[in-house]
Design an enzyme around this catalytic site. Structure first.
Site, PDB file in Angstrom:
ATOM      1  CE  LYS A 175      -1.894   3.176   1.840  1.00 43.87           C
ATOM      2  NZ  LYS A 175      -1.733   4.549   1.342  1.00 43.87           N
ATOM      3  CD  GLU A 250      12.752   3.363  11.120  1.00 42.68           C
ATOM      4  OE1 GLU A 250      13.078   2.257  11.566  1.00 42.68           O
ATOM      5  OE2 GLU A 250      13.163   4.441  11.584  1.00 42.68           O
ATOM      6  CB  CYS A 284      12.885   9.202   9.055  1.00 40.53           C
ATOM      7  SG  CYS A 284      13.361   7.992   7.869  1.00 40.53           S
ATOM      8  CD  GLU A 385       9.732  13.142  11.985  1.00 39.79           C
ATOM      9  OE1 GLU A 385      10.775  12.597  11.639  1.00 39.79           O
ATOM     10  OE2 GLU A 385       8.630  12.562  11.997  1.00 39.79           O
TER      11      GLU A 385
HETATM   12  P1  ADP Z   1       3.047  11.022   6.516  1.00 45.04           P
HETATM   13  O1  ADP Z   1       2.549  11.920   7.588  1.00 45.04           O
HETATM   14  O2  ADP Z   1       4.514  10.980   6.355  1.00 45.04           O
HETATM   15  O3  ADP Z   1       2.294  11.114   5.223  1.00 45.04           O
HETATM   16  P2  ADP Z   1       1.541   8.741   7.343  1.00 45.04           P
HETATM   17  O4  ADP Z   1       1.892   7.957   8.554  1.00 45.04           O
HETATM   18  O5  ADP Z   1       0.305   9.532   7.342  1.00 45.04           O
HETATM   19  O6  ADP Z   1       2.829   9.580   7.060  1.00 45.04           O
HETATM   20  O7  ADP Z   1       1.511   7.794   6.071  1.00 45.04           O
HETATM   21  C1  ADP Z   1       2.391   6.718   5.845  1.00 45.04           C
HETATM   22  C2  ADP Z   1       1.626   5.592   5.172  1.00 45.04           C
HETATM   23  O8  ADP Z   1       0.642   5.112   6.089  1.00 45.04           O
HETATM   24  C3  ADP Z   1       0.869   6.016   3.932  1.00 45.04           C
HETATM   25  O9  ADP Z   1       0.897   4.964   2.974  1.00 45.04           O
HETATM   26  C4  ADP Z   1      -0.543   6.228   4.447  1.00 45.04           C
HETATM   27  O10 ADP Z   1      -1.522   6.092   3.457  1.00 45.04           O
HETATM   28  C5  ADP Z   1      -0.640   5.123   5.472  1.00 45.04           C
HETATM   29  N1  ADP Z   1      -1.667   5.344   6.511  1.00 45.04           N
HETATM   30  C6  ADP Z   1      -2.137   6.523   6.985  1.00 45.04           C
HETATM   31  N2  ADP Z   1      -3.081   6.318   7.918  1.00 45.04           N
HETATM   32  C7  ADP Z   1      -3.218   4.985   8.058  1.00 45.04           C
HETATM   33  C8  ADP Z   1      -4.031   4.129   8.887  1.00 45.04           C
HETATM   34  N3  ADP Z   1      -4.898   4.619   9.759  1.00 45.04           N
HETATM   35  N4  ADP Z   1      -3.884   2.795   8.754  1.00 45.04           N
HETATM   36  C9  ADP Z   1      -2.984   2.275   7.898  1.00 45.04           C
HETATM   37  N5  ADP Z   1      -2.212   3.003   7.080  1.00 45.04           N
HETATM   38  C10 ADP Z   1      -2.308   4.348   7.165  1.00 45.04           C
END
Ligand code: ADP
Length: 493
Positions: A175, A250, A284, A385
């Site tokens: 994903k 991570e 990161c 961060e």
């Molecule tokens: P950033 O803030 O760096 O965009 P996120 O943690 O929001 O980081 O996103 C990292 C990944 O996690 C993306 O692929 C995002 O679509 C996915 N993601 C965001 N929210 C969820 C969730 N509730 N469950 C699973 N995956 C998620």
């Protein structure tokens, strides 16, 4: 002309069942819609997991060196497409072309290393205490694993998860991040073309809350490897635990570079500038704090401010550009919100902060690189961060105070020390609370054959990359083979 990227399920490029799409825009110029990608639903996830589950047993039976040979082929195919991939990366993520090219080369190193590990997917033979008994371990795959990846290294991170997962005999549902679907498509294409069988690697695009969350919940997903924000990572870790899934996360960093009184100031300035302003601060391992001894403080500040003034923002495909944009409006807003936090905390802005709006820059998400002085370790700008080109400088008066300030963080990913004193080097290695340590070297960067990851709130689960990469994707089976031909139950405890 933008086109519609499709999901990749069971070896086929397929439309999402929702028939809904999202835009993939260029963060350097939001007037450019690069592609569209699926806003998939939970039934798309179900189909991908089903395909992965069906394909995995046969894949696990393929000898590991043969699985490795497919990774070598992926390496060959990627090497032929370095320039194309780097350009696609710059266009959708924003980092400048040399950084994007560097990411693709790092990815090639990762593929090469993990492909070789396929010939070393060995367990151990261990002496048994019982006569005529042979004891050993084997590494077994987990089944279907979900890989949830971020946008900031949209080529390297998917590959550093996919390759060890596949080498270990698992099937994968990837994903990718919403901001970077085009590079995810290329990565998927390369593995498929290299010979990964249908169903063994599936890619489903869509929102984290929909596609990501459903993968985490899915009964047939045995493990989740996630890279991204701390909030989402901790949530996934907790959700995974409810179903006793293996989870590797991570997450964030708040990496400190320490410059001691005997350190090379010019080297430290170059490292801090690269670590803080490079990739627009969106690594990161970015340098977001510099802890400087008072004897070299003024010189350091003067030189880092000069380095910040040299930054040339713009489209990363333009060779004149040295810093690309934030990846999207949410990320830019986050950076701008920390300017307000810094103002409230009373720190000094060595350069005007804010957003670039001159000329074409107004069409992109460009934050200004800024150096903040008068920062103390407990301030929010030194604790949270930011993921942007804001560098906090903390003044200290001793080595001990420097280590204490650097360790005053919930995160523990990377750190750097600038000194010429070997005794301080070893004390730093002992005392610093980070998973990656650099001496006279920037906080950023790392090699494919060394483990990557952090402690504290940065990470949970086995280290990625290096020889440790396959640990997460395997279970150990301990095997006892009794060839005595008589029952000796009394020897068993
Ligand atoms: P950033 O803030 O760096 O965009 P996120 O943690 O929001 O980081 O996103 C990292 C990944 O996690 C993306 O692929 C995002 O679509 C996915 N993601 C965001 N929210 C969820 C969730 N509730 N469950 C699973 N995956 C998620």
């Amino acid at each position: 002309m933008s086109k519609k990227i499709q999901n990749f399920v069971d070896g086929q490029w397929v439309e999402p069942t929702t028939s809904e799409w999202m835009d993939n825009v260029n963060p350097a110029d939001t007037r450019q819609v690069i592609n569209q990608f699926p806003a998939s639903g939970t039934s798309d996830v179900d189909r991908a997991v089903e395909a992965a589950k069906a394909a995995q047993p046969a894949w696990a039976k393929v000898p590991a060196p043969k699985r490795g040979a497919i990774m070598f082929e992926a390496h060959r195919l990627m090497k032929e497409r370095v320039d194309e991939i780097a350009e696609a990366l710059t266009r959708e993520e924003g980092k400048v072309l040399p950084e994007a090219t560097g990411e693709v080369h790092k990815t090639l190193n990762l593929l090469e290393f993990i492909a070789g590990e396929a010939r070393r997917l060995n367990g151990e033979t261990i002496p048994s205490e019982i006569p005529d008994t042979f004891a050993y371990t084997v590494k077994a795959p987990l089944g279907v694993v979900a890989l949830i990846t971020p946008w900031n290294f949209p080529v390297a991170i998917p590959v550093w998860k996919i390759a060890p997962a596949l080498v270990a005999g698992n099937a994968v549902v990837l994903k990718p991040a919403e901001q970077t679907p085009t590079t995810a498509r290329i990565v998927t294409e390369i593995f498929a073309e290299a010979g990964v069988p249908d169903g063994v690697l599936n890619t489903v695009y869509g929102a984290g809350e929909t596609v990501g969350a459903h993968l985490v919940d899915h009964n047939d997903v045995a493990a989740i490897s996630f890279t991204g924000s701390t909030d989402v990572g901790l949530h996934i870790y907790a959700e995974g635990a409810k179903q006793n899934k293996k989870v590797q996360c991570e997450m964030g960093g708040k990496n400190a570079l320490i410059l001691l009184d005997d350190g090379d100031v010019d080297l430290a300035v170059a490292a801090a500038a690269k670590g803080a302003f490079g990739s627009t601060g969106q690594r990161c391992t970015a340098t977001s704090r510099v802890v400087v001894h008072e004897d070299v403080y003024d010189e350091f500040v003067e030189k880092i401010v000069a380095a910040a003034k040299e930054v040339r923002p713009g489209d990363g495909l333009d060779p004149e550009t040295s810093m690309g944009p934030s990846v999207d409006d949410r990320q830019l807003e986050q950076v701008l919100s920390y300017i307000e936090v810094a103002e409230e905390e009373g720190v000094t802005f060595e350069l005007p902060a804010g957003r670039y709006e001159e000329g074409d820059l107004e069409h992109g998400y460009f934050p200004k690189p800024t150096v903040l002085t008068g920062v103390t370790p407990d301030m929010r700008v030194a604790q949270e961060e930011i993921f942007g080109p804001l560098l906090s400088v903390i003044k200290v008066s001793s080595f001990e105070e420097a280590i204490e300030a650097a360790n005053n963080s919930d995160y523990g990913l990377s750190s750097a020390l600038y000194t010429r004193d070997v005794s301080r080097v070893f004390r730093y290695v002992n005392d610093i609370e980070t998973g990656i340590l650099h001496v006279n070297n920037p906080t950023i960067g790392g090699e494919a054959q060394l483990p990557f990851g952090g402690i504290k709130n940065t990470g949970v689960g086995d280290r990625e990359q290096g020889k440790t990469a396959v640990e997460f994707y395997t279970e150990i089976k301990s095997v006892y083979i009794d060839y005595a031909g008589e029952f000796r139950g009394g020897n068993l405890y």
